[in-house]
Motif scaffolding. Structure first.
Motif, PDB file in Angstrom:
ATOM      1  N   GLU A 149      39.733  28.699  63.928  1.00 33.19           N
ATOM      2  CA  GLU A 149      40.804  28.959  62.961  1.00 33.19           C
ATOM      3  C   GLU A 149      42.125  29.243  63.671  1.00 33.19           C
ATOM      4  O   GLU A 149      43.182  28.752  63.258  1.00 33.19           O
ATOM      5  N   ASP A 150      42.068  30.034  64.743  1.00 33.25           N
ATOM      6  CA  ASP A 150      43.293  30.358  65.487  1.00 33.25           C
ATOM      7  C   ASP A 150      43.904  29.117  66.124  1.00 33.25           C
ATOM      8  O   ASP A 150      45.126  28.924  66.095  1.00 33.25           O
ATOM      9  N   GLU A 151      43.063  28.259  66.702  1.00 38.47           N
ATOM     10  CA  GLU A 151      43.565  27.047  67.343  1.00 38.47           C
ATOM     11  C   GLU A 151      44.125  26.071  66.310  1.00 38.47           C
ATOM     12  O   GLU A 151      45.181  25.465  66.522  1.00 38.47           O
ATOM     13  N   LEU A 152      43.456  25.929  65.176  1.00 35.50           N
ATOM     14  CA  LEU A 152      43.966  25.054  64.119  1.00 35.50           C
ATOM     15  C   LEU A 152      45.302  25.567  63.582  1.00 35.50           C
ATOM     16  O   LEU A 152      46.197  24.773  63.274  1.00 35.50           O
ATOM     17  N   LEU A 162      51.147  24.896  63.214  1.00 31.48           N
ATOM     18  CA  LEU A 162      52.478  25.458  63.441  1.00 31.48           C
ATOM     19  C   LEU A 162      53.300  24.558  64.349  1.00 31.48           C
ATOM     20  O   LEU A 162      54.501  24.355  64.124  1.00 31.48           O
ATOM     21  N   ALA A 163      52.656  24.010  65.380  1.00 29.34           N
ATOM     22  CA  ALA A 163      53.355  23.110  66.298  1.00 29.34           C
ATOM     23  C   ALA A 163      53.796  21.843  65.579  1.00 29.34           C
ATOM     24  O   ALA A 163      54.905  21.336  65.819  1.00 29.34           O
ATOM     25  N   GLU A 177      56.765  22.707  63.357  1.00 31.05           N
ATOM     26  CA  GLU A 177      57.984  22.914  64.159  1.00 31.05           C
ATOM     27  C   GLU A 177      58.535  21.580  64.633  1.00 31.05           C
ATOM     28  O   GLU A 177      59.746  21.368  64.622  1.00 31.05           O
ATOM     29  N   ALA A 178      57.636  20.691  65.043  1.00 31.61           N
ATOM     30  CA  ALA A 178      58.078  19.367  65.507  1.00 31.61           C
ATOM     31  C   ALA A 178      58.725  18.576  64.375  1.00 31.61           C
ATOM     32  O   ALA A 178      59.674  17.799  64.599  1.00 31.61           O
ATOM     33  N   ALA A 179      58.241  18.777  63.150  1.00 33.65           N
ATOM     34  CA  ALA A 179      58.774  18.032  62.020  1.00 33.65           C
ATOM     35  C   ALA A 179      60.185  18.479  61.661  1.00 33.65           C
ATOM     36  O   ALA A 179      60.934  17.722  61.015  1.00 33.65           O
ATOM     37  N   THR A 180      60.573  19.674  62.076  1.00 33.34           N
ATOM     38  CA  THR A 180      61.906  20.195  61.745  1.00 33.34           C
ATOM     39  C   THR A 180      62.943  19.847  62.796  1.00 33.34           C
ATOM     40  O   THR A 180      64.133  20.097  62.591  1.00 33.34           O
ATOM     41  N   LEU A 181      62.500  19.316  63.926  1.00 32.17           N
ATOM     42  CA  LEU A 181      63.445  18.984  65.010  1.00 32.17           C
ATOM     43  C   LEU A 181      64.219  17.708  64.706  1.00 32.17           C
ATOM     44  O   LEU A 181      63.729  16.821  64.045  1.00 32.17           O
TER      45      LEU A 181
END
Length: 247
Positions: free
Chosen positions: A231-234, A239-240, A243-247
């Protein structure tokens, strides 16, 4: 599902999860590929934990010194060989990948459970699928999970290591322990509880068992460290991506 009672087949947790997470007919994943591979990595840790080969100490995964007979010997040696221990989430990140997942698929293909089907893609690349060949192993898994979700008492604890599992089965001096059911009930096997926890982490449990009691499923899966690591890794992957989609 066959009319006769499905026969149990001894599958490792990575194999069991992959089998359930793959569509019977077209052989494609039932969950996003990144979730599939991440949960397979968590299932590897869960299998080694149930075998008593690893354990979580102070938030780090450590080898116990046990030497079980397992097809995951390479992964166990990786954990043993690290001079500095890593967190469970870090190990999930290190173990996930296409090669790991395909190797486990191929093990089941060799056993006649799934079929290796290759397809040409754009005339050049080959996309490999693994549709089901023998439904009995999956039917047995589904029945165990269905029974666990329907009949599990509410005070069950997370799966223990292989040593604790032996004790709970009455093979040690202290037969009672975590996972012991209330009088008149039968506790699900530790392996089944682990599989439920991994399926819930991957988002697969609700797809295969939409009628399942979510509260009961959460009680079975709570505090199980391999599924928490998944769950933590997913969460970090999502989140990554956001974040990439907002760049």
């Amino acid at each position: 599902m066959n009319a006769e009672t499905p026969q149990a087949v001894e599958l490792s947790l990575p194999q069991a999860f992959l089998l359930l997470a793959t569509d019977d007919k077209d052989g494609k994943p039932e969950v996003p590929v990144f979730a599939l591979r991440t949960t397979v990595a968590g299932a590897i840790l869960a299998e080694l934990d149930l075998l008593g080969a690893i354990e979580l100490q102070d938030k780090h995964v450590r080898a116990t010194g046990a030497a079980p007979d397992t097809e995951l010997q390479h992964e166990l040696e990786l954990i043993r060989g690290k001079s500095r221990p890593h967190s469970a989430r870090r190990w999930v990140s290190m173990l996930e990948g296409r090669a790991q997942t395909q190797r486990i698929y191929e093990q089941m293909a060799e056993a006649g459970i799934v079929e290796h089907v290759g397809e040409k893609h754009l005339g050049r690349f080959r996309a490999v699928r693994y549709p089901e060949r023998d439904h009995a192993p999956e039917a047995a898994l589904l029945e165990k999970i269905r029974t666990a979700l329907r009949a599990a008492p509410s005070d069950l604890q997370p799966p223990e290591t292989g040593a604790a599992e032996d004790a709970a089965a009455g093979e040690g001096p202290d037969a009672a322990g975590p996972g012991t059911p209330k009088p008149g009930t039968k506790a699900p096997e530790a392996r089944t509880i682990a599989l439920i926890a991994l399926m819930q982490a991957a988002g697969l449990l609700g797809k295969l068992f939409p009628e399942a009691d979510r509260v009961r499923a959460s009680e079975l899966a709570k505090d199980y460290w391999p599924s928490r690591a998944v769950e933590d890794e997913l969460r970090m992957i999502r989140l990554a991506e956001e974040e990439a989609a907002t760049l």
